[in-house]
Design a protein around this motif. Sequence first.
Motif, short mmCIF file in Angstrom:
data_model
loop_
_atom_site.label_atom_id
_atom_site.label_comp_id
_atom_site.label_asym_id
_atom_site.label_seq_id
_atom_site.Cartn_x
_atom_site.Cartn_y
_atom_site.Cartn_z
N ASN B 207 111.86 -6.96 53.27
CA ASN B 207 111.44 -6.90 51.87
C ASN B 207 112.50 -6.31 50.95
O ASN B 207 112.28 -6.21 49.74
CB ASN B 207 110.13 -6.11 51.74
CG ASN B 207 108.96 -6.93 52.25
OD1 ASN B 207 108.66 -7.99 51.71
ND2 ASN B 207 108.32 -6.47 53.31
N ASP B 208 113.63 -5.90 51.51
CA ASP B 208 114.73 -5.47 50.65
C ASP B 208 115.74 -6.61 50.49
O ASP B 208 116.89 -6.40 50.13
CB ASP B 208 115.42 -4.24 51.23
CG ASP B 208 115.98 -4.49 52.62
OD1 ASP B 208 115.72 -5.58 53.18
OD2 ASP B 208 116.68 -3.62 53.15
N GLY B 212 119.26 -4.15 54.33
CA GLY B 212 119.28 -3.05 55.30
C GLY B 212 119.67 -3.50 56.69
O GLY B 212 120.51 -2.87 57.34
N GLN B 259 112.13 -13.13 49.44
CA GLN B 259 112.41 -11.73 49.09
C GLN B 259 111.28 -10.78 49.49
O GLN B 259 111.50 -9.58 49.59
CB GLN B 259 112.67 -11.61 47.59
CG GLN B 259 113.88 -12.38 47.10
CD GLN B 259 115.20 -11.76 47.55
OE1 GLN B 259 115.27 -10.56 47.81
NE2 GLN B 259 116.24 -12.57 47.66
N ALA B 260 110.08 -11.29 49.67
CA ALA B 260 108.97 -10.40 49.99
C ALA B 260 107.98 -11.13 50.88
O ALA B 260 107.71 -12.31 50.69
CB ALA B 260 108.28 -9.92 48.71
N ALA B 261 107.46 -10.42 51.88
CA ALA B 261 106.46 -11.00 52.78
C ALA B 261 105.45 -9.94 53.14
O ALA B 261 105.57 -8.78 52.74
CB ALA B 261 107.14 -11.56 54.02
N SER B 262 104.46 -10.33 53.94
CA SER B 262 103.37 -9.39 54.23
C SER B 262 103.79 -8.27 55.18
O SER B 262 103.12 -7.28 55.30
CB SER B 262 102.20 -10.16 54.85
OG SER B 262 102.62 -10.77 56.05
N GLU B 264 107.46 -6.37 57.46
CA GLU B 264 108.92 -6.22 57.48
C GLU B 264 109.56 -7.12 58.53
O GLU B 264 108.88 -7.74 59.33
CB GLU B 264 109.28 -4.76 57.74
CG GLU B 264 109.16 -3.87 56.51
CD GLU B 264 110.16 -4.24 55.41
OE1 GLU B 264 111.14 -4.95 55.70
OE2 GLU B 264 109.95 -3.84 54.25
N TYR B 266 111.05 -6.34 61.21
CA TYR B 266 110.88 -5.90 62.59
C TYR B 266 109.47 -6.15 63.13
O TYR B 266 109.18 -5.83 64.27
CB TYR B 266 111.25 -4.43 62.75
CG TYR B 266 110.68 -3.53 61.69
CD1 TYR B 266 109.36 -3.12 61.75
CD2 TYR B 266 111.45 -3.11 60.62
CE1 TYR B 266 108.82 -2.30 60.77
CE2 TYR B 266 110.92 -2.29 59.62
CZ TYR B 266 109.61 -1.89 59.72
OH TYR B 266 109.08 -1.10 58.74
N GLU B 275 104.79 -17.60 56.98
CA GLU B 275 105.29 -17.33 55.63
C GLU B 275 106.74 -17.75 55.47
O GLU B 275 107.26 -17.83 54.35
CB GLU B 275 105.17 -15.83 55.31
CG GLU B 275 103.74 -15.36 55.16
CD GLU B 275 103.65 -13.83 55.05
OE1 GLU B 275 104.35 -13.28 54.19
OE2 GLU B 275 102.90 -13.22 55.82
N SER B 407 124.27 -3.75 48.72
CA SER B 407 123.15 -3.99 47.81
C SER B 407 123.65 -4.29 46.41
O SER B 407 123.17 -5.22 45.75
CB SER B 407 122.24 -2.76 47.82
OG SER B 407 121.26 -2.87 46.83
N LYS B 411 122.68 -7.77 44.91
CA LYS B 411 121.60 -7.73 43.91
C LYS B 411 122.08 -7.54 42.48
O LYS B 411 121.41 -7.95 41.55
CB LYS B 411 120.62 -6.62 44.27
CG LYS B 411 119.97 -6.90 45.60
CD LYS B 411 118.72 -6.12 45.79
CE LYS B 411 117.91 -6.76 46.90
NZ LYS B 411 116.86 -5.89 47.36
#
Lengths: 321, 436
Positions: B207-208, B212, B259-262, B264, B266, B275, B407, B411
């Motif tokens: 989600n970052d 990372g 960029q974002a999911a339910s 992480e 891992y 997804e 980052s 970004k």
Amino acid sequence: MPSHSAKARPVVPANGATGLLQRIRGRQGQNLWFIAFVAPFFLGLIIFLYIPILQSGYLSFFEARGSVNPTKFVGFDNYLSLLNNKLFTDSLLVFIGFALLIVPLTYVCSLGLALLLNNLKWGQAFFRSVFFIPTAVSYVVAAIIWRFVFFSGTRFGLLNSLIRAAGGESVNWLGGTNDLYWVALVSVRLWLQVGFYMILFIAGLQQIPQQTYEAAALDGATGWRQLRWITLPQLRATSVAVLMLLLINAFQAFDEFYNMLASIGSYPPYGRPPLVHLYLTAFGGGQQDLGVGGAGTIILTSIIVLFGLAQNWLVSGGNQS
Amino acid sequence: MRLNRRNLLALSGSLSAAATLAACGNNNPLEQKSTSDTSSSPTGSSQPPSDAPTTTLQQWYHEYGETGVKEAVERYAAEYTGAKVEVKWTPGDYGKILAAQLLTQDIPDVFEVEQGGSLDMIRTGQIADLSELIALVKDQFNPAVIKRFTFEDKIYGIPQTIDMQLLYYRPSLLKAAGLAPPKSFTELVTAANKVKTSDIGGFFAGNDGGIGVLGTIFIWASGNEQLNADRSDVAFLNQDFYDALIAYRDFSKAGGVLQAASAEWYAPDAFANGETAFQWGGLWSLPDIKTKLGDDVGALPFPAIGTKGRPAVPFGAFGSCVGAKGKNVAAAKEFVKWLWIDQDDKQVDFSNSYGTHIPAKTALVAKASKLASGPGADAAKFVAENGFANDIMWSGPVGDAFSAAVSNVIKKDADPAKEFESFATLAKSELAKLKG
């Protein structure tokens, strides 16, 4: 003879001792009570605040990696490495930016709520509780709800669902590609703390004598004029306390930042307040650098002390005028 | 008695040592005395093993998430006849608890440490040199792991089992789009962009935005190493690395990176719930993914980026170490050799029976049923051929400053060469400090 001595005995030697004891105890044992009530708190302060500050100061001059008994003296190296680290200097800017946003915003909102509720004819107690309850919520819990429910960047996050339903595109709130993470950070803290400061303001408002308003009304001052010339000046003491508390709280920003932005093993460079940076330095990443961490604590402590002194100076200056 | 910090620490250390000896696993006060006598005698450790072991060893593990691991390691310990081995299972922040315990007088005899020992542990002489133990059988272990475990020609931990990260993909989605599994980063970009829809993302790595976990992979996959040979400077600040970052930035901006999911990277959920078509994940997620998707899962290493690039997978391994300042160093070394070098069946059981891990010895991989075929089999091969791990001197501050720079490039559109200037200065001074 026995009667003589019995009469003489208590007078001279015992009187001095009782007198001293009496003086130590104070009137009605006042001093004892003082010690009984103050000592536990004072001891706690010394053990959990002043000794750690001194210990940090000591460690900050040593290379203390994974050790609290360092041997290598490094002078001001730890301070220099921190002040030369862009992540740390940027974190000070983040703190200032955050304080500039959250302090006035909370001040205005809590004062506004207090004014609204104070004039309420009915249901005041109910609304007071409604706005105060969030204060009891933990920062961690609130931050997690904000992160995963409201400001989740997924297409099924609450805000994103609304935006998609209105025909918009999903927004990546916390991802750092835009500055919208500030909306989440500021709104969660506002929600958590506004009720508490509202109560402080309501208490302040209730201290203002009703006659002042009546006299002002007779002189034709209503609405905005009353607020400007009576309410706000009378709330001065409350406002000073509220602003100071807000500022100190803003300095201590950690919980909601860490819980909203950190992921396992990393924290982004944006939205990083000083305490988060120092936490990562002192305890993060499987190794501990207590020397640099200590140096950062001393820098932050000095900044807070400076702000406190400035505040003190401002208040006393105001009293003299 | 003047009670300063050091005395206090020593006092508490010896008190707990006494307490441990007194509680040596039996409740008979008469036996207790004899146990503590032998343990504290300097010759206790060199006595030959007899029917009733006279030496007691303390062995520490961190808390493994899979059920059955605790019982398994206790079983291994009970089977050892050379000494009485007491297993201490340590929930919570194992690294910090262990580091604190190693500063006291009462140190565990045998304990596991990530990547076979940290720089601090080696420098402060907390862990014993096990080079002799492993010298004859070194070739049997995974070469990438042995390379990472070796510091200044010495080995301080015996590898227990290997964990790794890898790229999961959905063969059915690729097939439907008429694509082959990507062999280069460019092919990955093409494939992800082609299979993604408004409901399923292309590539997901956290989600970052993947910064990372992928940060250091960009170093290896662009054909670079983290540090130079004598570890005095970083060795990847060149155009190949910068181009890799820019390539990933373009990939993100074009919308190929979810960029974002339910969950992480891992966790298995984002991939298993459909997804995303590609996910950077851990081998440990494979059983859950297979339950959800059946055979519709494939695994790849992170593909090579640029002309000098090469595929890369990061791995991690716990190594079994011996406390150098313990009371029974020789007996502890014997036990470590017995369990992690001699007992092949136990090593296979440890890696294969409770979740998916790779045995540290190459020859044992074939005996691990979960790695016999499919993505598991590929994964074991990736570590040997393309395995990388953070250098022992890639410290917290270096890693943090590195992630921050990555980052900002990805970004905030920062220019990589400029962004990494301040990182280079920081890394150089940090490395100089670490060298001491």
